[in-house]
Design a protein around this motif. Structure first.
Motif, mmCIF file in Angstrom:
data_model
loop_
_atom_site.group_PDB
_atom_site.id
_atom_site.type_symbol
_atom_site.label_atom_id
_atom_site.label_comp_id
_atom_site.label_asym_id
_atom_site.label_seq_id
_atom_site.Cartn_x
_atom_site.Cartn_y
_atom_site.Cartn_z
ATOM 1 N N ASN A 1 28.370 35.389 15.460
ATOM 2 C CA ASN A 1 27.495 36.558 15.364
ATOM 3 C C ASN A 1 26.842 36.946 16.682
ATOM 4 O OD1 ASN A 1 28.053 36.899 12.685
ATOM 5 N ND2 ASN A 1 26.101 36.105 11.924
ATOM 6 N N ASP A 2 26.644 35.997 17.581
ATOM 7 C CA ASP A 2 25.988 36.311 18.859
ATOM 8 C C ASP A 2 26.996 36.519 19.993
ATOM 9 O OD1 ASP A 2 26.844 33.719 19.171
ATOM 10 O OD2 ASP A 2 24.870 32.875 19.609
ATOM 11 N N TYR A 3 28.284 36.595 19.654
ATOM 12 C CA TYR A 3 29.346 36.873 20.635
ATOM 13 C C TYR A 3 29.492 35.768 21.686
ATOM 14 C CZ TYR A 3 30.377 41.642 19.051
ATOM 15 O OH TYR A 3 30.784 42.733 18.311
ATOM 16 N N ALA A 4 29.039 34.563 21.404
ATOM 17 C CA ALA A 4 29.119 33.488 22.387
ATOM 18 C C ALA A 4 30.565 33.084 22.654
ATOM 19 C CB ALA A 4 28.308 32.281 21.913
ATOM 20 N N ILE A 5 31.364 32.938 21.598
ATOM 21 C CA ILE A 5 32.773 32.567 21.785
ATOM 22 C C ILE A 5 33.534 33.744 22.389
ATOM 23 C CG2 ILE A 5 34.842 31.680 20.657
ATOM 24 C CD1 ILE A 5 33.061 30.577 18.431
ATOM 25 N N TRP A 6 33.244 34.933 21.909
ATOM 26 C CA TRP A 6 33.858 36.161 22.436
ATOM 27 C C TRP A 6 33.689 36.239 23.955
ATOM 28 C CZ3 TRP A 6 35.795 40.705 19.811
ATOM 29 C CH2 TRP A 6 35.824 41.888 20.568
ATOM 30 N N ARG A 7 32.466 36.010 24.435
ATOM 31 C CA ARG A 7 32.203 36.086 25.875
ATOM 32 C C ARG A 7 32.885 34.952 26.626
ATOM 33 N NH1 ARG A 7 27.029 37.633 23.995
ATOM 34 N NH2 ARG A 7 26.281 35.482 24.254
ATOM 35 N N ALA A 8 32.913 33.769 26.037
ATOM 36 C CA ALA A 8 33.540 32.631 26.701
ATOM 37 C C ALA A 8 35.033 32.869 26.922
ATOM 38 C CB ALA A 8 33.322 31.361 25.890
ATOM 39 N N PHE A 9 35.656 33.614 26.029
ATOM 40 C CA PHE A 9 37.074 33.963 26.166
ATOM 41 C C PHE A 9 37.269 35.260 26.956
ATOM 42 C CE2 PHE A 9 37.733 30.744 23.031
ATOM 43 C CZ PHE A 9 39.084 30.469 22.972
ATOM 44 N N SER A 10 36.171 35.913 27.352
ATOM 45 C CA SER A 10 36.245 37.227 28.003
ATOM 46 C C SER A 10 37.070 38.193 27.154
ATOM 47 C CB SER A 10 36.847 37.117 29.416
ATOM 48 O OG SER A 10 36.050 36.281 30.226
ATOM 49 N N ASN A 11 36.868 38.132 25.842
ATOM 50 C CA ASN A 11 37.660 38.944 24.919
ATOM 51 C C ASN A 11 37.092 40.346 24.791
ATOM 52 O OD1 ASN A 11 39.779 39.304 22.942
ATOM 53 N ND2 ASN A 11 38.148 39.360 21.426
#
Length: 359
Positions: free
Chosen positions: A136-146
């Protein structure tokens, strides 16, 4: 948005990442640097631990995933592009269960997709049984630069990112990558032909040859081609009138609506949304303003009941009910595809409408 058309994908970023340079670099490292090299190689696995909640699994840690080929898929449950990939994801999960772990990452596009019960219900309805991290906080999204829904990331048995794919399609290529990484990991029977899967209902592949309508957002922040006289007003109830003419991919409102940043909400009944489109399928992301109250609606196609062109969420008369926050399929045309006008008449107040998507 989640509607990634094939021609919009950056094809230059689809590549199989070679390992020769990484291997040579690792060979030059001293013993003291080995731990750092391992951490670099598995940083994408480590990023998965940032999921605050997990469905279908206890939280996955990187040490449990090392030694397995990992396929990470980003999605959000109302994204039609993600939904249409699910037949392949389910099939690969079963076919390669000996050496492949599929990990879903649910990163919301709309605020209501942060509601864990909404996501839990959707995962259950879609019969998805692989682990899914709630991001929900986009932490994984940002870590993958997705940047995309859907997006696939292929990690080898050492946790290294070896390939990625954005959007729909190229399933044979993706399965070939899975087979190659499984073979490298020593998994027996990894290469055994590629699958051809046919989705049904909402998950059926789009009619790309006839698709000339992009995603249309109905909230103030991101909408385009809003054609009701006077334009949109943010944050206040207003009575809208139908456009005198709808060009392709224009839309409008009639009745009293309040346009919020993410959605338009009907203040009184009746209320209507109109849209001119060119596609086989029409979907709308919508939900009731109050979860305990459903909203009845009726769909007209060029002023007529849809009949055999009705989608899975309406009957032949065009009648349907909005009972939960999700994507609704209103139209699936069996005949020749031409420009058509869709009208959605809401017979009760209190519907939140977020976006049109097409297929």
């Amino acid at each position: 948005g989640c509607a990634v058309m094939p021609e919009e994908i950056d094809h230059g970023r689809r590549r199989f990442l070679g390992t020769t340079a990484m291997t040579l670099a690792a060979a030059r490292l001293g013993i003291a640097d080995a731990a750092e090299a391992t951490e670099r190689e598995s940083r994408h696995l480590m990023a998965l631990s940032r999921g605050k909640e997990w469905l279908n699994s206890p939280p996955l840690v990187s040490t449990a995933l090392l030694g397995k080929v990992v396929l990470v898929q980003f999605g959000t449950y109302t994204c039609i592009n993600w939904l249409r990939t699910l037949p392949y994801i389910r099939a690969w999960t079963q076919k390669y269960k000996q050496g492949l772990i599929v990990v879903g990452v649910h990163t919301p596009e709309f605020a209501f997709e942060k509601d864990l019960e909404n996501v839990r219900r959707a995962v259950r309805q879609m019969k998805l049984d692989y682990p899914m991290a709630i991001d929900n906080d986009y932490a994984i999204w940002r870590a993958f630069s997705n940047r995309y829904w859907p997006a696939l990331y292929f990690l080898d048995a050492r946790g290294r990112l070896r390939h990625h794919h954005f959007g729909e399609g190229e399933y044979a290529q993706s399965e070939g990558v899975i087979q190659r990484l499984l073979a490298e990991a020593g998994t027996p029977g990894a290469a055994s032909g590629v699958m051809s899967v046919t989705g049904s209902g909402i998950e059926a592949e789009a009619d790309w040859g006839n698709l000339r309508s992009p995603e249309i957002y109905l909230g103030y922040d991101r909408t385009q081609n809003f054609s009701s006289p006077g334009g949109a007003a943010l944050g206040r109830a207003r009575v809208y009138a139908a456009p005198s003419r709808l060009r392709l991919n224009d839309w409008g409102l009639t009745g009293e609506w309040t346009m919020a940043n993410e959605f338009a909400v009907s203040s009184m009944a009746p209320g209507r949304i109109l849209c001119r489109f060119h596609a086989r399928d029409v979907h709308v992301v919508m939900g009731p303003l109050r979860k305990e109250r459903s909203v009845r609606f009726r769909v007209l196609l060029d002023g007529q009941r849809p009949g055999p062109a009705h989608g899975v969420d309406v009957d032949e008369s065009g009648s349907g009910t909005v009972a939960e926050q999700r994507l609704y399929q209103l139209i699936r045309q069996p005949a020749a595809i031409v420009d058509r006008t869709l009208e959605i008449d809401f017979l009760d107040a209190g519907v939140e409408a977020f976006a049109f998507t097409f297929g």
